[in-house]
Design an enzyme around this catalytic site. Sequence first.
Site, PDB file in Angstrom:
ATOM      1  N   GLY A  91      42.753  44.461  43.743  1.00 41.82           N
ATOM      2  CA  GLY A  91      43.135  43.170  43.206  1.00 41.82           C
ATOM      3  C   GLY A  91      44.135  43.324  42.067  1.00 41.82           C
ATOM      4  O   GLY A  91      44.251  44.391  41.459  1.00 41.82           O
ATOM      5  N   GLY A 139      39.843  45.878  46.240  1.00 45.55           N
ATOM      6  CA  GLY A 139      40.111  44.748  47.125  1.00 45.55           C
ATOM      7  C   GLY A 139      40.764  45.136  48.433  1.00 45.55           C
ATOM      8  O   GLY A 139      40.632  44.428  49.432  1.00 45.55           O
ATOM      9  N   GLU A 162      35.944  50.869  40.450  1.00 40.45           N
ATOM     10  CA  GLU A 162      35.780  49.813  39.449  1.00 40.45           C
ATOM     11  C   GLU A 162      35.117  50.252  38.156  1.00 40.45           C
ATOM     12  O   GLU A 162      35.404  49.702  37.080  1.00 40.45           O
ATOM     13  CB  GLU A 162      35.002  48.636  40.055  1.00 40.45           C
ATOM     14  N   ASP A 170      32.921  45.421  44.284  1.00 40.01           N
ATOM     15  CA  ASP A 170      32.709  44.064  44.781  1.00 40.01           C
ATOM     16  C   ASP A 170      33.325  43.967  46.173  1.00 40.01           C
ATOM     17  O   ASP A 170      33.346  44.953  46.889  1.00 40.01           O
ATOM     18  CB  ASP A 170      33.264  43.019  43.801  1.00 40.01           C
TER      19      ASP A 170
END
Length: 383
Positions: A91, A139, A162, A170
């Site tokens: 992301g 992502g 992360e 996530d």
Amino acid sequence: MGAEVAREAASGAAAGGAAAGERLPGEAEEVLFERRGSLGVVTLNRPAAVNALTAGMAAAMLEQLTLWADDDAIATVLVRGAGDRGLCAGGDIVAIYRDMLDGGDATADFWADEYRLNLLISEYPKPYVAFMDGLVLGGGVGISAHGSVRIVTDRTRTGMPETTIGFVPDVGGTLLLSGSPGETGTHAALTGAHLSGADALFLGLADSFVPSDRLPELAAALETEAAGAAVARFTEPAPASVLAAQQEWIDACYSSDDAEEILSRLRALGGEAGGEAAAAADTIEAKSPTAVKVALESLRRVRGLGLAQALEQEYRVGLHFLAGPDFREGIRAQVVDKDRNPRWKPATLAEVTPADVAAYFAPLDGRELKLSPQERNKEKNNV
């Protein structure tokens, strides 16, 4: 159910597609859509940023994939990255950082669309082929590893890094890694290590190995051939997985539900694997202590859940991280100021209490992301 969720999110969009080879509009050309034969092609088009995913890109993909799901002219969908550096480096964390500084809601809205996209991909009614070439992080894993045809190459470097930026896996990554052999997914999540294509196959993040220089030929074949047959023709044996060779000591060290105990076991391990285990301990100790403990708890809590429930849990945890100090500090240290010297709060694992960890899973007071049938039914009954 994923297609149903996406249709609601994309309501009002015009149905239809484009003629063969015709390019469809993307969000500011950051993502390109075109039909080539019976193949719908999604090209992430931010090569200078290794195709980092923005809110506009996620929304555009959600809308276009929803349209193609009902388009009889599209038999297969392919997602790939522009340039030669990778499919997607994750992301757009700089945009997330700016949103945190501004106290905005843009990141929460971005994640809501992104997670709906992840769910749609997991339940897509047509073959969804992902070229996981080059960097495929965070992502990027979400838009590839939930697909039905996941291809890695000799250039693949994937993972969920992360914890390095004070966050946790996530985009359904907690569910994916919780299902990996033994405790290898726990090791990957806590260390944030970059993994090879062979490791991705071992972890269950991918299905097939194709040399990177054969991908253009495979893409051309997908325009006219069934996905399964085309991929089978280009698939080759993968190299040996380093992670698979390490599983014995990884399982022994990471089977605990306590992060301090995991570190103690890594430090105490002797023999040939002692050096590798000590290096893993050093890596984990450099991460956000809060992120390490919440990531471990996330992996344990997600067991037995479906993807929709996993994404709901990750959304809840993610919004709590937006309100805390470490996510912002991690991005600052790694990407903004680039001093690589984050000041975590708390600074040690021992200072992160069970109550601190539990708070990251607390309800969001009306802001929950409702993706699972149970939550969606509750929402309808409350209207």
